[in-house]
Design an enzyme around this catalytic site. Sequence first.
Site, PDB file in Angstrom:
ATOM      1  N   LYS A 201       0.842  -1.197   0.000  1.00  0.00           N
ATOM      2  CA  LYS A 201       0.000   0.000   0.000  1.00  0.00           C
ATOM      3  C   LYS A 201       0.882   1.254   0.000  1.00  0.00           C
ATOM      4  O   LYS A 201       0.697   2.159  -0.784  1.00  0.00           O
ATOM      5  CB  LYS A 201      -0.926  -0.016   1.222  1.00  0.00           C
ATOM      6  CG  LYS A 201      -1.794   1.215   1.299  1.00  0.00           C
ATOM      7  CD  LYS A 201      -2.749   1.182   2.465  1.00  0.00           C
ATOM      8  CE  LYS A 201      -3.467   2.523   2.562  1.00  0.00           C
ATOM      9  NZ  LYS A 201      -4.334   2.631   3.727  1.00  0.00           N
ATOM     10  N   GLY A 260      -4.654  -1.516   5.045  1.00  0.00           N
ATOM     11  CA  GLY A 260      -3.880  -2.670   4.576  1.00  0.00           C
ATOM     12  C   GLY A 260      -4.546  -3.993   4.922  1.00  0.00           C
ATOM     13  O   GLY A 260      -4.666  -4.890   4.090  1.00  0.00           O
ATOM     14  N   ARG A 261      -5.024  -4.122   6.155  1.00  0.00           N
ATOM     15  CA  ARG A 261      -5.600  -5.403   6.591  1.00  0.00           C
ATOM     16  C   ARG A 261      -7.004  -5.629   6.045  1.00  0.00           C
ATOM     17  O   ARG A 261      -7.608  -6.671   6.300  1.00  0.00           O
ATOM     18  CB  ARG A 261      -5.574  -5.496   8.119  1.00  0.00           C
ATOM     19  CG  ARG A 261      -6.235  -4.343   8.836  1.00  0.00           C
ATOM     20  CD  ARG A 261      -5.933  -4.392  10.326  1.00  0.00           C
ATOM     21  NE  ARG A 261      -6.399  -3.226  11.053  1.00  0.00           N
ATOM     22  CZ  ARG A 261      -5.725  -2.086  11.181  1.00  0.00           C
ATOM     23  NH1 ARG A 261      -4.545  -1.942  10.607  1.00  0.00           N
ATOM     24  NH2 ARG A 261      -6.220  -1.081  11.873  1.00  0.00           N
ATOM     25  N   HIS A 377      -5.202 -32.892  18.661  1.00  0.00           N
ATOM     26  CA  HIS A 377      -4.120 -33.789  19.077  1.00  0.00           C
ATOM     27  C   HIS A 377      -2.887 -32.996  19.487  1.00  0.00           C
ATOM     28  O   HIS A 377      -1.813 -33.571  19.641  1.00  0.00           O
ATOM     29  CB  HIS A 377      -3.773 -34.742  17.932  1.00  0.00           C
ATOM     30  CG  HIS A 377      -4.907 -35.644  17.569  1.00  0.00           C
ATOM     31  ND1 HIS A 377      -5.170 -36.823  18.243  1.00  0.00           N
ATOM     32  CD2 HIS A 377      -5.885 -35.516  16.647  1.00  0.00           C
ATOM     33  CE1 HIS A 377      -6.240 -37.399  17.719  1.00  0.00           C
ATOM     34  NE2 HIS A 377      -6.701 -36.622  16.749  1.00  0.00           N
ATOM     35  N   LYS A 495       9.585  -0.212  13.558  1.00  0.00           N
ATOM     36  CA  LYS A 495      10.150   0.092  12.236  1.00  0.00           C
ATOM     37  C   LYS A 495      11.267   1.130  12.369  1.00  0.00           C
ATOM     38  O   LYS A 495      12.306   1.029  11.725  1.00  0.00           O
ATOM     39  CB  LYS A 495       9.061   0.661  11.314  1.00  0.00           C
ATOM     40  CG  LYS A 495       7.997  -0.347  10.920  1.00  0.00           C
ATOM     41  CD  LYS A 495       7.030   0.281   9.925  1.00  0.00           C
ATOM     42  CE  LYS A 495       5.802  -0.585   9.734  1.00  0.00           C
ATOM     43  NZ  LYS A 495       4.764   0.051   8.916  1.00  0.00           N
TER      44      LYS A 495
HETATM   45  O1  F6P Z   1       3.434  -2.623   9.758  1.00  0.00           O
HETATM   46  C1  F6P Z   1       2.075  -2.830   9.646  1.00  0.00           C
HETATM   47  C2  F6P Z   1       1.592  -2.561   8.264  1.00  0.00           C
HETATM   48  O2  F6P Z   1       1.541  -1.195   8.061  1.00  0.00           O
HETATM   49  C3  F6P Z   1       0.239  -3.205   8.026  1.00  0.00           C
HETATM   50  O3  F6P Z   1      -0.798  -2.442   8.481  1.00  0.00           O
HETATM   51  C4  F6P Z   1       0.268  -3.413   6.554  1.00  0.00           C
HETATM   52  O4  F6P Z   1      -0.689  -4.344   6.146  1.00  0.00           O
HETATM   53  C5  F6P Z   1       1.678  -3.889   6.374  1.00  0.00           C
HETATM   54  O5  F6P Z   1       2.424  -3.103   7.279  1.00  0.00           O
HETATM   55  C6  F6P Z   1       2.241  -3.745   4.980  1.00  0.00           C
HETATM   56  O6  F6P Z   1       2.199  -2.416   4.541  1.00  0.00           O
HETATM   57  P1  F6P Z   1       2.319  -2.046   3.041  1.00  0.00           P
HETATM   58  O7  F6P Z   1       1.191  -2.663   2.299  1.00  0.00           O
HETATM   59  O8  F6P Z   1       2.277  -0.554   2.986  1.00  0.00           O
HETATM   60  O9  F6P Z   1       3.632  -2.579   2.515  1.00  0.00           O
END
Ligand code: F6P
Length: 525
Positions: A201, A260-261, A377, A495
Amino acid sequence: MSTLNEKLNQHRQELQNIPLSELFAQEPERVNQWRFQVGTLYADLSKNHLNAKTKTLWQQWLEQAQVQQGIDALTRGDNVNHSENRPALHHRLRAPTDTDFYVGEENISASIADVRQRMRQISEQIHSGQWRGYSDQPISDVIHIGIGGSELGPRLLCHAFEHQSDGKVRIHFLASPDPIYLEHLTRQLNPATTLLIVASKSFSTEETLVNANYLRDWLRQNGGQQADAQMIAISANVDKAQQFGIAAQRILPFWDWVGGRFSLWSAISLPFVLQNGYPAYQALLDGAHKMDTHFQQTALMDNLPVQLALLDAWYNHYFAVNNRAVITYSHPLNPFPQYLQQLDMESLGKRANRQGKPLDKPSGLIIWGGSGTESQHAFFQLIHQGQRQIPIDFIAIKQAPKGYERAHQLVLGHCLAQSEALMKGRDESYLQDLPEDKRYERTSAGNRPSTTLILDALTPETLGALIALYEHKVSVLGMLYNVNAYDQWGVELGKILAQETQKSLQGDLQAHDPSTTALINHLKR
Ligand code: F6P
């Protein structure tokens, strides 16, 4: 007069003294009261700590948290992601595009239709062999480079329906820059017939860019600069994708109003389209859209995502539950718990409320799980006899694949047996043949809650509905907890510090805590 919080607390105390099995005796209509049918999805919440009074109190809870207003705001496209000042419009990605819908000046229905059309075209060109690699051979493999929401969704879809693919295009996922896996992929695949998808994204995620660089070098070493034409980008940051060197006609855009999610409904799912064809993707969208319609139009107490959200908030805040296990009884759904972890935990694991102030109760649960029957299991012992409270979502498929009825029945039988065993438990009266000191260790307390979700069949449409169900549940939990379910500020610090630790590992030692410094020194020795 007592507050709603006090009433809910009081109600929990009453319910805690009534075993789940006993609730069925007290309420003959209980199953009917707590079962839901939404399209092809059946849900049974009756094996949970709930009764008729719960409904009354939950109704008040929904009013207090202004959940109907929240759903309307989400649907209208208000800026519900207030910390980033944007709407959360992932649900528009699966809506029919024949009705205009504007975000600012942009008619996003038209933009969405345009991207869908491009996805369809790319998949048709690849499937027909019209899209060729640098040595004029058709594409046989795709490496999808992306992480988090840019990987978990398409990976789930591709895993779920790989068995329905014609196998002409194989999909590989690369998330972490793992040298062993990179080496494995490049040794196994032919660069002349491999397409790279760079999915991000932001187009600034370090792992993804490092992997994209490695693999572009691999293409170029074999095919020269012209091999760059074997790269597609999917991003909301088209400029950055272009700066990376991907030509505009090979960039599929999406938008900042798609978290993103929540992005598997966007072009991020191109690998699924390449694996299973465009109609499968359209069916996925249609299934999710049906769930959207249910969510947006159904009264809250008959609204399945709303009820599932209330259940989590109920256990979290009043039963001190800190986790939920999701157990899937279908091999294709194996990655589902991991997918849900990001959806739920990245959305709800927050410390600030929507006013930016500290929360006074924990939001979010630890989501974990696995596949039945393997998990039975492995870790189910702790669920049956351990001292933790672990509510479970059991997810099963009704229809047996042709010719495998016996195997399917066995799996379903186990799924049902688990929820029954967890609820009923077993006391010493069953163990009278044993000496007294051998009985207790064989008993189970029971009274362990679970919810069972059954899909009529496993199809892109039913999986679309299932995923949308959990997405909406998460949105409602955001409202109940009063948190912004669409941002994720917590992941930023790691990060930032990773930049410093990398400098240190490269020899330019930065200031760290003593433990981290010692670890860096150990790694460099
Ligand atoms: O670090 C978390 C995050 O920002 C998520 O929310 C996202 O899905 C993932 O990193 C990847 O981000 P991108 O699609 O910008 O590479």
